[in-house]
Motif scaffolding. Structure first.
Motif: not given
Length: 500
Positions: A26-36, A457-472
């Motif tokens: 459950y990515a919206v409350r995973g490691e990054i959230s815990n560190r925050a 975390g939403f299933g949209k994984k990073a591409k090999e060319d370095g393209t990533i996504f994030l949700r805010t």
């Protein structure tokens, strides 16, 4: 004499627990959230960090203090207070504080509920379900049966209840969008079912290709997967996209042709930013409109396609996430199955009464001419305008930064920017055994205190060319400070690793 060594062995171990739980993410409350959260605690203890506040942009939680802090709707809180302490309704001093329509609403609710400390009917209070049915009828122009409406502890509880009924074995497949809200992938992992993914087009405002969806169904069934249902999130989470009416028609036709139940997650239906071009249209409305056709097949669609529609008080302009209020409506569900759904709802006795009251307030706001109407209208309009301005300001800032592309939010509470990372950053992420999007988001948090969620975390994984996504989220109260922090970080990140 007691032995000094114990023969007791732990019953609960990682090997003994339900192994499906270990697969749940459950990515919206995973490691990054815990560190925050850890950083928030450090700041509270006056520890020095590179930033003076943590901004939780990882989850749609509008009233979270102090850096989102959406003001609660006054009428809601007045009615909630009166239902919690009914003696105030006729108290002469309290009458000066609470408007007449709030007192009358509280009194009317309590006539059915009795006490907010008591159980209600397992489906929810009868009068509230009747009010929801009236709301649906006014919204869609078609009848709604209160007996087919179930109040729930937020839409999430309703989704999980339906999943528990749908999934009978590990071979059952449920279609989910990618990117998707991780509730769905988490539920499928818990019930050990098969996710059948359909991909939204990031180059076309996250549109849905229905022909490709049909192919995904056929391919999954050819592998022996029993594909039973289709999840649609509209307006979209995490993408902020909205479906056109034609697209909804196509999806319902697909469900008819492929024999699929439709689960319509419509919790963001009040969060619409382009109402003239892309207004919210419910799946229930479009499904019922098939019945007006002169074509026998389309009439069959209206009568036969099974639909479950979800709504919530957590989003919209109320943002009452912590009250845990929601509902689902069943359409074209077999009476025998509805009986089993009722049985499962009864196991949990009933949802939170204050959550149910929240649903009543959502579907029955103050009317023109009533004492609370003007203030309510002002507060609602202010929230809508604020969200619109924040979404545009954030999207504009993202698009000014090198290597970032972000479409405007059409609805919901989120932006889902695409970021092109330099090869040196990809190499560094690999050295640290992290996915590139996770690495970027952690670096962002460490430098700025901004907590967002990697696209993976939403299933949209990073591409090999370095393209990533994030949700805010677009909920940050101090939006200017948010975009300045983000922009400064991104520029320094590119200075460190080079341009994409």
């Amino acid at each position: 004499m007691a032995s000094t060594s114990s023969s007791y062995k732990k019953v609960l171990t990682l090997d003994s627990i339900n192994q499906n739980i270990r697969n749940v993410e459950y990515a919206v409350r995973g490691e990054i959230s815990n560190r925050a959260n850890d950083y928030s605690n450090q700041l509270h203890q006056k520890n020095k960090l590179p930033f003076d506040s943590v901004v939780s942009a990882n989850i749609g939680n509008p009233q979270q203090q102090p850096h989102l802090a959406q003001k609660p709707l006054t009428f809601w809180r007045q009615v909630a207070a009166l239902t919690e302490y009914p003696d105030l309704i006729e108290n002469q001093e309290a009458i000066k504080l609470f408007p007449k329509d709030a007192r009358e609403r509280a009194k009317h609710i309590l006539q059915d509920v009795g006490s907010v400390g008591a159980y209600s009917h397992s489906k929810g209070a009868q009068s509230i379900r009747e009010h929801i049915a009236q709301y649906i009828e006014e919204r869609d122009g078609f009848p709604s049966d209160p007996e087919m409406i179930y109040l729930t502890a937020g839409a999430s509880a309703g989704v999980q209840l339906l999943m528990s009924v749908l999934i009978s074995n590990a071979n059952v497949g449920i279609m989910i969008p990618i990117p998707q809200y991780p509730l769905y992938s988490a539920a499928l992992s818990f019930y050990n079912a098969q996710p059948v993914k359909y991909f939204l087009n990031s180059d076309d405002d996250w549109s849905i290709d229905v022909k490709q969806m049909a192919k995904e169904v056929d391919d999954a069934r050819a592998k022996g997967i029993d594909v039973r249902a289709l999840v649609v999130i509209n307006p979209g989470n995490p993408t902020g996209s909205c479906l056109s009416k034609d697209n909804i028609r196509q999806i319902i036709q697909l469900a008819y042709e492929k024999n699929l139940l439709v689960m319509a997650d419509e919790v963001y239906q009040a969060n619409i930013y382009k109402p003239n071009d892309l207004p919210f249209v419910s799946f229930k409305k479009v499904l019922c409109e098939f019945g007006k056709s002169s074509k026998a097949e389309e009439q069959s669609i209206a009568k036969e396609v099974e639909l479950v529609s979800f709504h919530s008080i957590s989003k919209g302009v109320s943002g009452e996430c912590g009250r845990r209020g929601g509902y689902f409506e069943l359409t074209n569900i077999s009476p025998d199955v509805e009986g089993q759904i009722y049985k499962m709802a009864s196991v949990n006795l009933c949802p939170s009464i204050q959550g149910q009251i929240g649903m009543d307030l959502l579907v029955r706001p103050p009317k023109k001419g009533e004492e609370s109407f003007e203030l309510y209208e002002k507060e609602v309009n202010d929230i809508h305008q604020t969200l619109l301005e924040r979404s545009r300001k954030m999207a504009d800032k993202f698009n000014q930064l090198e290597g970032i592309h972000c479409g405007e939010a059409q609805g919901a509470l989120y932006l889902f920017p695409q970021i092109n990372l330099p090869q040196k950053a990809l190499k560094k992420a690999k050295e640290e055994n992290r996915q590139p999007d996770e690495y970027y988001c952690l670096r962002l948090l460490d430098a700025t205190g901004i907590c967002v969620v990697p696209g993976g975390g939403f299933g949209k994984k990073a591409k090999e060319d370095g393209t990533i996504f994030l949700r805010t989220t677009i909920l940050a109260k101090e939006t200017d400070a948010f975009v300045d922090r983000f922009g400064t970080f991104h520029q320094q990140f590119l200075k460190e690793f080079g341009t994409p």
